[in-house]
Design a protein around this motif. Structure first.
Motif, PDB file in Angstrom:
ATOM      1  N   GLY A  70       0.798  -1.223   0.000  1.00 16.22           N
ATOM      2  CA  GLY A  70       0.000   0.000   0.000  1.00 16.22           C
ATOM      3  C   GLY A  70       0.820   1.257   0.000  1.00 16.22           C
ATOM      4  N   SER A  71       1.898   1.286  -0.741  1.00 14.23           N
ATOM      5  CA  SER A  71       2.785   2.447  -0.706  1.00 14.23           C
ATOM      6  C   SER A  71       2.307   3.592  -1.570  1.00 14.23           C
ATOM      7  CB  SER A  71       4.199   2.038  -1.144  1.00 14.23           C
ATOM      8  OG  SER A  71       4.160   1.507  -2.445  1.00 14.23           O
ATOM      9  N   HIS A  81      -1.626   5.254  -3.374  1.00 14.25           N
ATOM     10  CA  HIS A  81      -2.964   5.600  -2.930  1.00 14.25           C
ATOM     11  C   HIS A  81      -3.801   4.340  -2.908  1.00 14.25           C
ATOM     12  CE1 HIS A  81      -1.377   9.510  -3.721  1.00 14.25           C
ATOM     13  NE2 HIS A  81      -2.528  10.122  -3.452  1.00 14.25           N
ATOM     14  N   ALA A  82      -4.536   4.111  -1.838  1.00 17.91           N
ATOM     15  CA  ALA A  82      -5.290   2.879  -1.673  1.00 17.91           C
ATOM     16  C   ALA A  82      -6.353   2.725  -2.746  1.00 17.91           C
ATOM     17  CB  ALA A  82      -5.935   2.860  -0.288  1.00 17.91           C
ATOM     18  N   SER A  83      -7.055   3.808  -3.091  1.00 20.01           N
ATOM     19  CA  SER A  83      -8.144   3.713  -4.050  1.00 20.01           C
ATOM     20  C   SER A  83      -7.698   3.990  -5.472  1.00 20.01           C
ATOM     21  CB  SER A  83      -9.262   4.690  -3.658  1.00 20.01           C
ATOM     22  OG  SER A  83      -8.754   6.021  -3.614  1.00 20.01           O
ATOM     23  N   SER A 104      -6.019   9.748   4.768  1.00 17.58           N
ATOM     24  CA  SER A 104      -5.440   8.878   3.752  1.00 17.58           C
ATOM     25  C   SER A 104      -4.390   7.940   4.338  1.00 17.58           C
ATOM     26  CB  SER A 104      -4.820   9.713   2.635  1.00 17.58           C
ATOM     27  OG  SER A 104      -4.128   8.901   1.718  1.00 17.58           O
ATOM     28  N   ARG A 105      -3.495   8.502   5.128  1.00 12.24           N
ATOM     29  CA  ARG A 105      -2.441   7.666   5.702  1.00 12.24           C
ATOM     30  C   ARG A 105      -3.003   6.690   6.733  1.00 12.24           C
ATOM     31  NH1 ARG A 105      -0.183  12.214   4.004  1.00 12.24           N
ATOM     32  NH2 ARG A 105       1.912  12.173   3.108  1.00 12.24           N
ATOM     33  N   GLU A 138      -4.188   3.759   4.813  1.00  6.12           N
ATOM     34  CA  GLU A 138      -3.167   3.015   4.086  1.00  6.12           C
ATOM     35  C   GLU A 138      -2.064   2.457   4.976  1.00  6.12           C
ATOM     36  OE1 GLU A 138      -1.670   5.402   0.928  1.00  6.12           O
ATOM     37  OE2 GLU A 138      -3.658   6.000   0.267  1.00  6.12           O
ATOM     38  N   ARG A 139      -2.189   2.589   6.280  1.00  6.33           N
ATOM     39  CA  ARG A 139      -1.140   2.054   7.151  1.00  6.33           C
ATOM     40  C   ARG A 139      -1.021   0.547   6.981  1.00  6.33           C
ATOM     41  NH1 ARG A 139      -2.913   3.372  12.869  1.00  6.33           N
ATOM     42  NH2 ARG A 139      -4.936   3.068  11.844  1.00  6.33           N
ATOM     43  N   ASN A 140       0.207   0.088   6.886  1.00  7.54           N
ATOM     44  CA  ASN A 140       0.482  -1.337   6.759  1.00  7.54           C
ATOM     45  C   ASN A 140       1.871  -1.608   7.315  1.00  7.54           C
ATOM     46  OD1 ASN A 140       2.222  -0.318   4.841  1.00  7.54           O
ATOM     47  ND2 ASN A 140       1.015  -0.995   3.098  1.00  7.54           N
ATOM     48  N   GLU A 150      -6.723  14.514   1.585  1.00  3.04           N
ATOM     49  CA  GLU A 150      -5.441  13.915   1.926  1.00  3.04           C
ATOM     50  C   GLU A 150      -4.405  14.957   2.320  1.00  3.04           C
ATOM     51  OE1 GLU A 150      -4.541  11.856  -1.625  1.00  3.04           O
ATOM     52  OE2 GLU A 150      -5.914  10.210  -1.242  1.00  3.04           O
TER      53      GLU A 150
END
Length: 371
Positions: A127-128, A130-132, A219-220, A223-225, A293
Motif C-alpha cells: 500500500g505504498s 494511494h489505496a483507491s 489517507s495515511r 493506508e497504514r500497513n 489527503e
C-alpha cells in the motif's frame, strides 16, 4: 602533518577503485533520470491509468524537473570526488550537497530492503501509493530504489575516500583527545537544544511505528500497513542516532570511543532526519494529494522540527570542524594539540577546511511519493 608516500602500486589501486566507483555511480543515475525525462516529455511510462499524478500535470512537471536536477547533481559530485579540480573547491560546496544526498538516500537504503524482507515474511507492504487510486506501477519502485541504493553505496564510498585524504586529520583519534574548546558551553547548549527537539519527531514516529493514528491524515490512516510501520521505525532510528552523536560530541570528552563514530552518527542521523522531513513536507504541500489527503498540523510540525534539528546539527558541525582545523594549523606537528589559539578560532581557517591538501592522495536519495 606528514604522511608516508604511497607506493606506485597503491596509487594505481586507488585510482582504479575511484574510477570504478565513479562509473557505477554515474550509471546508477540513468534509469531514474530517464524516467523523469520521459514523464516531463508527457510519457505515461510506469504511471497507471487513474493515478493522481495525471491530475496535476503542471505541478508534476515542475517536481520532476527539480528531482531530475537533483539526481544530475550526483553526476557532478561523483566527478568532484575523483578529479583534481575537486580538491580545490571550498568545503561547503561539497559538504552541503553530500549531507543532503546522505539524508535522502539513507532512509531508502535502509527502508526498501527492510520492506522487501517484511513482504517476504508475509507482511503487507503493497500500500505504498494511494489505496483507491494506483500511484505508480510496482516495477518503478524496484528500478528507482535499487538505483538509489547503488548510488548511496558508491557515492558514500567515494566521499569516504575523499574525506580521508582531505580532512582525515580532523577526525582522527578518540573523543578524549579533543582539546578544550572556548565555544564548548555554546556547543553543549546547542547539542542539548537539538536533543530536546528530537522528542517531537521521535515521539510522533514512534507512535506511528507502533500503530497509533495520532496526528495522521485520513489517507495515511487508511493506508497504514507493515511497510509504513517499517519506515516509521527507521525514522525513529535516525532520530536516535542524531541524539547519540551530538551528545557524545558535546559531553563525552573522556571517552576512548573513536571520534569518527559520533561524527558518523551525527552526519547520517541529522541528514536523514532533516532532509527526509523536508522532502515529506514538500511532497505533502505539492498539491498532488486530493482535498481529503492534506497533511495535518501534527505532521507538518513534525517535519518542520526535523528540519530545525538538522540546521542546529549542521551549525554545530561547522563550528566544530572550523575550530579543530584552526587548532591543527597552529600545532602541525602535534597529533593531539591541547588548546586552541584563541577564542575566535571557531571562525573558518583560511585554507584549512576549504582547500585542504591531499598529501596521501594519488594525482589525479522510502515508499510511495518519495519517487
Amino acid at each position: 602533518m606528514t604522511q608516508t608516500p604511497l607506493a606506485p602500486a597503491a596509487v594505481t589501486t586507488r585510482r582504479t577503485a575511484r574510477s570504478v566507483l565513479r562509473t557505477v555511480t554515474i550509471a546508477s543515475c540513468f534509469p531514474y533520470m530517464a524516467l523523469k525525462a520521459a514523464w516531463i516529455s508527457g510519457s505515461h511510462l510506469g504511471v497507471p491509468d487513474g493515478s493522481p499524478l495525471l491530475d496535476h500535470r503542471t505541478t508534476m512537471a515542475a517536481l520532476n524537473g527539480a528531482t531530475l536536477l537533483m539526481d544530475s547533481a550526483v553526476l557532478v559530485i561523483a566527478l568532484l570526488l575523483t578529479q583534481a579540480w575537486g580538491r580545490r573547491v571550498p568545503a561547503w560546496v561539497l559538504i552541503l550537497p553530500m549531507w543532503v544526498a546522505t539524508g535522502l538516500l539513507l532512509p531508502i537504503m535502509a527502508g526498501y530492503p527492510s520492506q522487501l524482507l517484511v513482504g517476504l515474511a508475509g507482511g503487507d507492504v503493497q500500500g505504498s501509493g494511494h489505496a483507491s487510486r494506483p500511484f505508480l506501477d510496482t516495477w518503478v519502485f524496484g528500478v528507482v530504489y535499487t538505483g538509489f541504493i547503488v548510488q548511496g553505496l558508491t557515492l558514500g564510498a567515494l566521499f569516504a575516500l575523499y574525506a580521508r585524504d582531505r580532512w582525515g586529520h580532523l577526525w582522527q583519534g578518540a573523543l578524549r583527545d579533543l582539546p578544550r574548546s572556548p565555544t564548548g558551553p555554546a556547543q553543549r547548549l546547542a547539542a542539548t537544544a537539538a536533543s530536546l527537539l528530537t522528542l517531537v519527531p521521535g515521539t510522533m514516529h514512534l507512535l506511528w511505528a507502533t500503530g497509533s493514528a495520532t496526528g495522521l491524515d485520513a489517507s495515511r490512516i487508511a493506508e497504514r500497513n507493515a511497510g509504513f510501520r517499517v519506515m516509521e521505525a527507521i525514522a525513529v532510528f535516525f532520530v536516535a542516532a542524531t541524539v547519540a552523536g551530538v551528545l557524545l560530541l558535546a559531553f563525552s570528552r573522556r571517552s576512548t570511543l573513536p571520534l569518527a563514530v559520533p561524527l558518523a552518527l551525527s552526519w547520517g542521523g541529522s541528514g536523514a532526519t532533516a532532509c527526509w522531513g523536508g522532502w515529506l513536507a514538500i511532497a505533502s504541500l505539492s498539491g498532488v494529494q486530493d482535498a481529503t489527503e492534506q497533511p495535518t498540523a501534527a505532521m507538518m510540525l513534525t517535519y518542520a522540527v526535523q528540519m530545525l534539528i538538522g540546521t542546529l546539527v549542521v551549525t554545530l558541525g561547522a563550528y566544530f570542524f572550523s575550530e579543530r582545523a584552526a587548532v591543527r594549523a597552529s600545532h602541525p606537528s602535534d597529533p593531539h594539540p591541547s588548546e586552541p589559539r584563541t577564542a575566535v578560532s571557531a571562525a573558518p581557517a583560511s585554507g584549512s577546511s576549504s582547500s585542504g591538501s591531499f598529501a596521501a592522495a594519488p594525482p589525479a536519495r522510502p515508499s510511495g511519493s518519495g519517487t
